[in-house]
Design a protein around this motif. Sequence first.
Motif, PDB file in Angstrom:
ATOM      1  N   GLN A  58       0.875  -1.169   0.000  1.00  0.00           N
ATOM      2  CA  GLN A  58       0.000   0.000   0.000  1.00  0.00           C
ATOM      3  C   GLN A  58       0.916   1.224   0.000  1.00  0.00           C
ATOM      4  N   ASN A 103      -1.787  -0.204  -4.258  1.00  0.00           N
ATOM      5  CA  ASN A 103      -3.215   0.026  -4.072  1.00  0.00           C
ATOM      6  C   ASN A 103      -3.723   1.007  -5.132  1.00  0.00           C
ATOM      7  N   HIS A 123      -4.236  -7.008   1.319  1.00  0.00           N
ATOM      8  CA  HIS A 123      -4.442  -5.852   2.186  1.00  0.00           C
ATOM      9  C   HIS A 123      -5.657  -6.015   3.096  1.00  0.00           C
TER      10      HIS A 123
END
Length: 729
Positions: free
Chosen positions: A192, A229, A587
């Motif tokens: 991320q 992401n 995630h």
Amino acid sequence: MAAPVPPAGSAPSADLTRLAELHGVAPSYRPSPDREVHASATALTRVLAALGVDASTPEATRAARAARERELRERLLPPTVVCWSGSTPQSLTALPPGTALHIETEQGETWHFDAERSETWHIEDEQSEPPHLRSLHLQTEQGARSTVDRLPPGVHRLTATAPDGRTAEAHLVVAPPRLPSPPGRSYGLLVQLYSLLSRRSWGMGDLGDLGELAAWAGRTLGAGFVQVNPLHAAVPGAPTDPSPYRPSSRRFPDPVHLRVEDVPEFAYVEDRARVAALLERAARLRAAVLDKGALIDRDAVWELKREALELVRLVPLGPGRRAAYAAFLAGQGQALEDHATWCALAERHGADWRRWPPELRDPRSAGTARARAELMDRIDFHCWLAWLTDTQLTAAQRVAREAGMPVGVIHDLAVGVHPEGADTWAQQDFFAAGMSVGAPPDAFNARGQDWGLPPWRPDRLAASGYAPYRLLLRGLFRYAGALRIDHVMGLFRLWWVPQGELPTEGAYVRYDAEAMLAVLVLEASRAGAVVIGEDLGTVEPGVREALRERGVLGTSVLWFERDWEGDGQPLPPERWRADCLATATTHDLPSTAARLSGEHVELRDRLGLLTRPLEEERAEAAADTGEWLALLARLGLLESTGGGTGVPSEEAEVQAVHRFLLHTPARLVGVWLPDGVGDRRPQNLPGTWDQYPNWRLPIADAEGRPVTLEELTASPRLRALLEVLRGGG
């Protein structure tokens, strides 16, 4: 006044059921092969209303059904026709003999045949060949001859004129039969981006950090990709929704990811005292996260970067940069102007366009035109930000490829957009009013889910030749070596939840999957990019097969790969599919260390998320982990360490998990970057909002201490894990 609907829970009539089917709304679905769930009359009526179909009374339903049946019976062509290179569309071979075709290609050529001229080519008579073998022969105005299956790739305009005088216009999508395959097998990192802070970040990870990570991983360890992401533009305002999966726009990136110092004009800002003050504030933001345990504060980061970028914009662009900016504006066209206009209006009226003055809620109104003229400078500012961000995204991909990565940066496409954002304002005709995307009840969530994302209308997409979808993909493929599509099943169907209803009161709405896939294959092939579909959870039969046929890779997560049709035991590596990205976690899931230790159960217990007694959850989690560790040991992948005790250390177990992934035939193997330093915390804990700091945590070590990019690249634990992958296990 809202149209009346049947009482909640009432069963749909036969007319309503058939009407729903005719418009691609499923009257029932199967959560499992042995169970069928029927949608209520209320759900079908409201979903049909969102598609512009009146089913509010029995009389209206019958009339709508008759009209739809007549429309389908009489039309020559659907609004979008798909032609896979090397084959002829069934919708064209089914045209009446003698039908004349006229095609204007994306490349500017004109192809046609004239049914009245016997020397020109024609659609063969029904008796000449089986329909699936018949070809449509065409010639250009210059006399060149070809067949439909040999048209150049693109989205063309097709006009058909039948002998009885009926005519139809359609978009003709010509796409290669398959996507590009990954160039060999490779491994890479999943991260991320906001969580990846360096000692140069301004309080959250940025595109400069992405380039540094890619260059290091590619050159030093032979990694093939870095997956991040979604970097889509967020809805502004404090506090900003931190989830990257609820963006304002999927079409344009968020300038919060900019590395301000990498903008060339930054070096020429005249007010150096103010620059120094900004850099000092940035250092404090960074130190708060890395040294003082603060959460990532996206709003504070953007406030600071915006102030800095306002200064940078005062520096005139040089001739070359000015030309590049002008080319970007011309290339992005109306879509960028609309996005920037929304941003400028949001600064003045707030982020929710539904509460703006009525004359500004329509992007094509006279009031909006006046506002565009008045806000011209602010609109240009936001266009400039989009250009800068696009430039740095492109640079990150270039750095990755120059570092030897065969794929480079894998970007993530969220399943939808925020109802208040730029896309829903600019593309109102394409979104279903009063609807939200979600999921029906299943074994993991008995109440179903409502994600708060308005869905695209499949009928409007088809009528436009999938224009918004094409532009979205084309924009992302400008700087993506590969694209991960979140909830890829949405290319086939989505669960629509009427506003104000529970997720149980929804219905599946079907999209033209062949057209959605054809556009995806077309745009990815043009960019030479790989596509990965996130196909976890409940997947409709036939979806994975259709994706595989077109070259879309799937996603396989170790803990979910079991022999569900047999004994339920962990699936041995040789039985995994090859066409996938294989990982240990994502995630939305516990880190590998947390799962191995059982800490993910303790976390959910502290937050009151368990639905069963703690001891039951602990026992089930331990049994699940134990079965996997036993398989790893049997395969000789788990090395005993721990000071002669014969008990593998946690680090050894994490390495064994990834050795296992290498023993599968998966084309891509991904390593969750926080796993490399023993991070315990998930980046997102589904089912929580304020109870847990979702999307706001920096990468940390096993003790919870934030770890910088510089420390990550020097970490013996991370390097040892990546050497396992580099050495093939």
